[in-house]
Write a protein that holds these residues in place. Structure first.
Motif, PDB file in Angstrom:
ATOM      1  N   ASN A  13       0.160  -1.074  -0.144  1.00 44.75           N
ATOM      2  CA  ASN A  13      -0.170   0.089   0.061  1.00 44.75           C
ATOM      3  C   ASN A  13       1.290   1.296   0.282  1.00 44.75           C
ATOM      4  OD1 ASN A  13      -2.532  -1.408  -0.186  1.00 44.75           O
ATOM      5  ND2 ASN A  13      -3.018  -1.915   1.699  1.00 44.75           N
ATOM      6  N   ASP A  14       2.086   0.789   0.258  1.00 47.44           N
ATOM      7  CA  ASP A  14       3.282   1.638   0.503  1.00 47.44           C
ATOM      8  C   ASP A  14       3.285   2.576  -1.476  1.00 47.44           C
ATOM      9  OD1 ASP A  14       2.874   2.433   2.824  1.00 47.44           O
ATOM     10  OD2 ASP A  14       4.680   0.572   3.195  1.00 47.44           O
ATOM     11  N   GLN A  15       3.009   1.325  -1.919  1.00 48.08           N
ATOM     12  CA  GLN A  15       3.462   2.029  -3.324  1.00 48.08           C
ATOM     13  C   GLN A  15       2.452   2.419  -4.398  1.00 48.08           C
ATOM     14  OE1 GLN A  15       4.604  -1.995  -4.269  1.00 48.08           O
ATOM     15  NE2 GLN A  15       6.806  -1.218  -4.258  1.00 48.08           N
ATOM     16  N   ASN A  16       2.441   2.665  -5.443  1.00 45.26           N
ATOM     17  CA  ASN A  16       1.146   2.811  -6.259  1.00 45.26           C
ATOM     18  C   ASN A  16       1.836   2.565  -7.778  1.00 45.26           C
ATOM     19  OD1 ASN A  16       2.470   5.217  -7.525  1.00 45.26           O
ATOM     20  ND2 ASN A  16       2.874   6.595  -6.050  1.00 45.26           N
ATOM     21  N   THR A  17       0.684   2.766  -8.771  1.00 41.36           N
ATOM     22  CA  THR A  17       0.656   2.323 -10.090  1.00 41.36           C
ATOM     23  C   THR A  17       0.806   3.188 -11.048  1.00 41.36           C
ATOM     24  OG1 THR A  17      -1.478   1.879 -10.723  1.00 41.36           O
ATOM     25  CG2 THR A  17      -0.994   0.359  -9.452  1.00 41.36           C
ATOM     26  N   GLU A  18       0.932   4.252 -10.910  1.00 41.93           N
ATOM     27  CA  GLU A  18       1.493   5.768 -11.752  1.00 41.93           C
ATOM     28  C   GLU A  18       2.318   5.424 -12.120  1.00 41.93           C
ATOM     29  OE1 GLU A  18      -0.485   8.315 -12.403  1.00 41.93           O
ATOM     30  OE2 GLU A  18      -2.126   7.181 -10.654  1.00 41.93           O
ATOM     31  N   THR A  19       3.591   5.191 -12.299  1.00 38.44           N
ATOM     32  CA  THR A  19       4.830   4.452 -12.910  1.00 38.44           C
ATOM     33  C   THR A  19       4.636   3.602 -13.875  1.00 38.44           C
ATOM     34  OG1 THR A  19       6.223   5.453 -11.545  1.00 38.44           O
ATOM     35  CG2 THR A  19       7.211   4.220 -13.121  1.00 38.44           C
ATOM     36  N   GLN A  20       3.473   2.632 -13.649  1.00 41.32           N
ATOM     37  CA  GLN A  20       3.481   1.617 -14.353  1.00 41.32           C
ATOM     38  C   GLN A  20       2.571   2.325 -15.355  1.00 41.32           C
ATOM     39  OE1 GLN A  20       2.265  -1.488 -12.801  1.00 41.32           O
ATOM     40  NE2 GLN A  20       3.621  -1.710 -11.277  1.00 41.32           N
ATOM     41  N   ARG A  21       1.263   2.777 -15.302  1.00 46.35           N
ATOM     42  CA  ARG A  21       0.346   3.539 -16.485  1.00 46.35           C
ATOM     43  C   ARG A  21       0.565   4.197 -17.650  1.00 46.35           C
ATOM     44  NH1 ARG A  21      -2.603   5.900 -12.350  1.00 46.35           N
ATOM     45  NH2 ARG A  21      -4.090   3.622 -12.328  1.00 46.35           N
ATOM     46  N   TYR A  22       1.700   5.055 -16.423  1.00 42.62           N
ATOM     47  CA  TYR A  22       2.732   6.455 -17.889  1.00 42.62           C
ATOM     48  C   TYR A  22       3.424   4.882 -19.458  1.00 42.62           C
ATOM     49  CZ  TYR A  22       5.893   9.369 -19.253  1.00 42.62           C
ATOM     50  OH  TYR A  22       6.766   9.790 -19.794  1.00 42.62           O
ATOM     51  N   LEU A  23       4.050   4.168 -17.791  1.00 40.32           N
ATOM     52  CA  LEU A  23       5.269   3.896 -19.381  1.00 40.32           C
ATOM     53  C   LEU A  23       3.813   3.122 -20.283  1.00 40.32           C
ATOM     54  CD1 LEU A  23       7.123   1.823 -16.868  1.00 40.32           C
ATOM     55  CD2 LEU A  23       7.830   3.532 -18.851  1.00 40.32           C
ATOM     56  N   ALA A  24       3.068   2.043 -18.967  1.00 43.24           N
ATOM     57  CA  ALA A  24       1.793   1.354 -20.124  1.00 43.24           C
ATOM     58  C   ALA A  24       1.243   2.512 -21.543  1.00 43.24           C
ATOM     59  CB  ALA A  24       0.667   0.857 -19.371  1.00 43.24           C
ATOM     60  N   ASN A  25       1.060   3.938 -21.356  1.00 46.73           N
ATOM     61  CA  ASN A  25       0.465   4.939 -21.992  1.00 46.73           C
ATOM     62  C   ASN A  25       1.457   4.626 -23.137  1.00 46.73           C
ATOM     63  OD1 ASN A  25      -1.623   5.853 -21.455  1.00 46.73           O
ATOM     64  ND2 ASN A  25      -1.475   6.066 -19.299  1.00 46.73           N
ATOM     65  N   GLN A  26       2.696   4.974 -22.531  1.00 46.36           N
ATOM     66  CA  GLN A  26       4.251   6.048 -23.453  1.00 46.36           C
ATOM     67  C   GLN A  26       4.047   4.152 -24.697  1.00 46.36           C
ATOM     68  OE1 GLN A  26       7.778   6.742 -21.597  1.00 46.36           O
ATOM     69  NE2 GLN A  26       7.136   8.103 -22.192  1.00 46.36           N
ATOM     70  N   TYR A  27       3.908   2.704 -24.026  1.00 52.22           N
ATOM     71  CA  TYR A  27       4.103   1.881 -25.300  1.00 52.22           C
ATOM     72  C   TYR A  27       3.202   2.183 -26.148  1.00 52.22           C
ATOM     73  CZ  TYR A  27       4.629  -3.468 -26.362  1.00 52.22           C
ATOM     74  OH  TYR A  27       4.075  -4.622 -26.871  1.00 52.22           O
ATOM     75  N   CYS A  28       2.163   2.487 -25.874  1.00 48.38           N
ATOM     76  CA  CYS A  28       0.674   1.959 -26.320  1.00 48.38           C
ATOM     77  C   CYS A  28       0.976   3.192 -27.690  1.00 48.38           C
ATOM     78  CB  CYS A  28      -0.579   2.275 -25.886  1.00 48.38           C
ATOM     79  SG  CYS A  28      -0.881   0.541 -25.201  1.00 48.38           S
ATOM     80  N   ASP A  29       1.412   4.889 -27.285  1.00 49.35           N
ATOM     81  CA  ASP A  29       1.874   5.477 -28.520  1.00 49.35           C
ATOM     82  C   ASP A  29       2.811   5.425 -29.145  1.00 49.35           C
ATOM     83  OD1 ASP A  29      -0.146   7.109 -27.170  1.00 49.35           O
ATOM     84  OD2 ASP A  29       1.058   7.947 -25.844  1.00 49.35           O
ATOM     85  N   LYS A  30       3.844   4.313 -29.039  1.00 51.57           N
ATOM     86  CA  LYS A  30       4.534   3.410 -29.751  1.00 51.57           C
ATOM     87  C   LYS A  30       4.392   2.285 -30.667  1.00 51.57           C
ATOM     88  CE  LYS A  30       9.227   2.340 -29.449  1.00 51.57           C
ATOM     89  NZ  LYS A  30      10.896   1.776 -28.934  1.00 51.57           N
ATOM     90  N   THR A  31       3.519   1.643 -29.749  1.00 52.79           N
ATOM     91  CA  THR A  31       3.531   0.172 -31.127  1.00 52.79           C
ATOM     92  C   THR A  31       2.206   0.254 -31.760  1.00 52.79           C
ATOM     93  OG1 THR A  31       3.856  -0.388 -28.460  1.00 52.79           O
ATOM     94  CG2 THR A  31       3.270  -2.018 -29.658  1.00 52.79           C
ATOM     95  N   PHE A  32       0.839   1.056 -31.490  1.00 58.61           N
ATOM     96  CA  PHE A  32      -0.004   1.454 -31.749  1.00 58.61           C
ATOM     97  C   PHE A  32      -0.162   2.409 -32.403  1.00 58.61           C
ATOM     98  CE2 PHE A  32      -0.949  -1.457 -28.641  1.00 58.61           C
ATOM     99  CZ  PHE A  32      -0.903  -2.966 -29.259  1.00 58.61           C
ATOM    100  N   PRO A  33       1.195   2.835 -32.914  1.00 62.06           N
ATOM    101  CA  PRO A  33       0.089   4.737 -33.733  1.00 62.06           C
ATOM    102  C   PRO A  33      -0.977   5.203 -34.692  1.00 62.06           C
ATOM    103  CG  PRO A  33       2.361   2.917 -35.200  1.00 62.06           C
ATOM    104  CD  PRO A  33       1.720   2.621 -33.739  1.00 62.06           C
ATOM    105  N   SER A  34      -1.525   3.927 -35.180  1.00 60.44           N
ATOM    106  CA  SER A  34      -2.500   4.230 -35.477  1.00 60.44           C
ATOM    107  C   SER A  34      -3.754   4.487 -34.437  1.00 60.44           C
ATOM    108  CB  SER A  34      -3.299   3.083 -36.570  1.00 60.44           C
ATOM    109  OG  SER A  34      -3.153   2.279 -35.900  1.00 60.44           O
ATOM    110  N   GLY A  35      -3.165   3.934 -33.744  1.00 53.54           N
ATOM    111  CA  GLY A  35      -5.000   4.760 -32.421  1.00 53.54           C
ATOM    112  C   GLY A  35      -4.466   3.328 -31.920  1.00 53.54           C
ATOM    113  N   TRP A  36      -5.543   3.630 -30.471  1.00 56.18           N
ATOM    114  CA  TRP A  36      -5.471   2.748 -29.266  1.00 56.18           C
ATOM    115  C   TRP A  36      -6.440   3.699 -28.240  1.00 56.18           C
ATOM    116  CZ3 TRP A  36      -4.151   3.428 -24.333  1.00 56.18           C
ATOM    117  CH2 TRP A  36      -3.166   4.156 -24.016  1.00 56.18           C
TER     118      TRP A  36
END
Length: 184
Positions: A13-36
């Protein structure tokens, strides 16, 4: 439009998922350039990948939900930061989960292991199994170090943990025989 799900998990509970969410968004932008489009987020804050695997609210219940969603085509691609975010309960738990997702037609993308995202990669299952086993070993080593530190604190008269007499706040249940056979 590519439909994706995010699997975000931190174990305390001392951690959060914000970094993972940010990395997932970046990954999707790069991997699915036509839109996701993000159609489902599994946010498992404070859920251990090693313990509570099959209890209500534990990792197993989230795994079952993800498999159900993949079968119902809620999303086509599941984005995960690292294999250790999926499982630390060893080869059987991790590989069984990934196999169930693949059988449902889902593609699982591991951000920190891009070579595992190639569907034609030889030995993909074996390499995934090795990573799951290493994650389990890492967790056991961390657990041993924690137990040693707790023992040292106890020897020094320092109380660690819940206050004496406090109860368990999590609802618990036993696994059914079907869940045990299916590895959940």
């Amino acid at each position: 439009m590519i439909r994706v799900g995010f699997w975000l998990r931190v174990s305390t509970n001392d951690q959060n998922t914000e970094t993972q969410r940010y990395l997932a968004n970046q990954y999707c932008d790069k991997t699915f350039p036509s839109g996701w489009k993000l159609t489902r987020e599994y946010n498992l804050e404070g859920i251990s990948a090693y313990k509570d695997t099959n209890e209500i609210g534990g990792l197993g219940s989230y795994r079952r939900e993800v498999i159900k969603d993949s079968k119902q085509a809620v999303w086509d691609h599941l984005i995960v930061q690292d294999l250790s975010r999926i499982a630390r309960d060893g080869v059987v738990g991790g590989v069984t989960f990934l196999s169930a997702l693949r059988q449902a037609g889902a593609e699982v993308h591991i951000i920190q292991s891009p070579y595992l995202n190639d569907p034609n990669m030889p030995l993909k299952e074996g390499i995934s199994a090795m990573f799951f086993e290493l994650a389990t070993l890492d967790s056991k080593i961390r657990g041993q170090k924690s137990r040693e530190a707790q023992q040292l604190a106890k020897e020094r008269g320092i109380h660690i943990g819940r206050p004496k007499g406090s109860g368990d706040s999590k609802p618990r249940r036993r696994r059914t025989n079907v869940e045990i056979r299916n590895g959940f």
